[in-house]
Design a protein around this motif. Structure first.
Motif: not given
Length: 113
Positions: A21-26, A98, A103, A106, A108
């Motif tokens: 995954y591309q981690i956009e937000e933590k 999220p 989307r 995306v 979680t």
């Protein structure tokens, strides 16, 4: 502390998450745990490789995280039960979470305990 137990630091890590995954937000969150779950986590046997977070009745919940039963306990927990996440700050309202449903690209996921 007994040999083979964890006192601080990471208890479980989803190493595949960084690669798949591309981690956009933590988002840092706590977990509501039962006593036998705490003992099991201290022995270092948890797995979050297949876990994900989602909404359940207005609560942010971690699903499918495996915390094995703690054999010496008189009362034990369900190993893969949903566990409520405790989020501090602006992320406490469901509308701020999220939303993978909006989307399709995306997810979680659980990354580190």
């Amino acid at each position: 502390m007994a040999k083979g137990t964890i006192s601080t630091g990471r208890i479980a890590e989803n190493r595949k998450a960084r690669h798949e995954y591309q981690i956009e937000e933590k988002i840092e969150a706590g977990l509501i745990l039962q006593g036998s779950e705490v003992k099991s986590l201290r022995s270092g046997r948890a797995s979050i490789a297949e876990s994900y977070a989602g909404e359940d009745n207005g609560r942010l919940v971690l699903f499918n995280a495996n915390i094995p039963i703690y054999e010496p306990a008189r009362v034990n927990h369900e190993p893969k039960r949903p566990r409520e996440l405790l989020v501090k700050g602006a992320r406490t309202e469901p509308h701020a979470w999220p939303d993978p449903a909006r989307r399709h690209d995306v997810s979680t996921i659980g990354h580190v305990f």
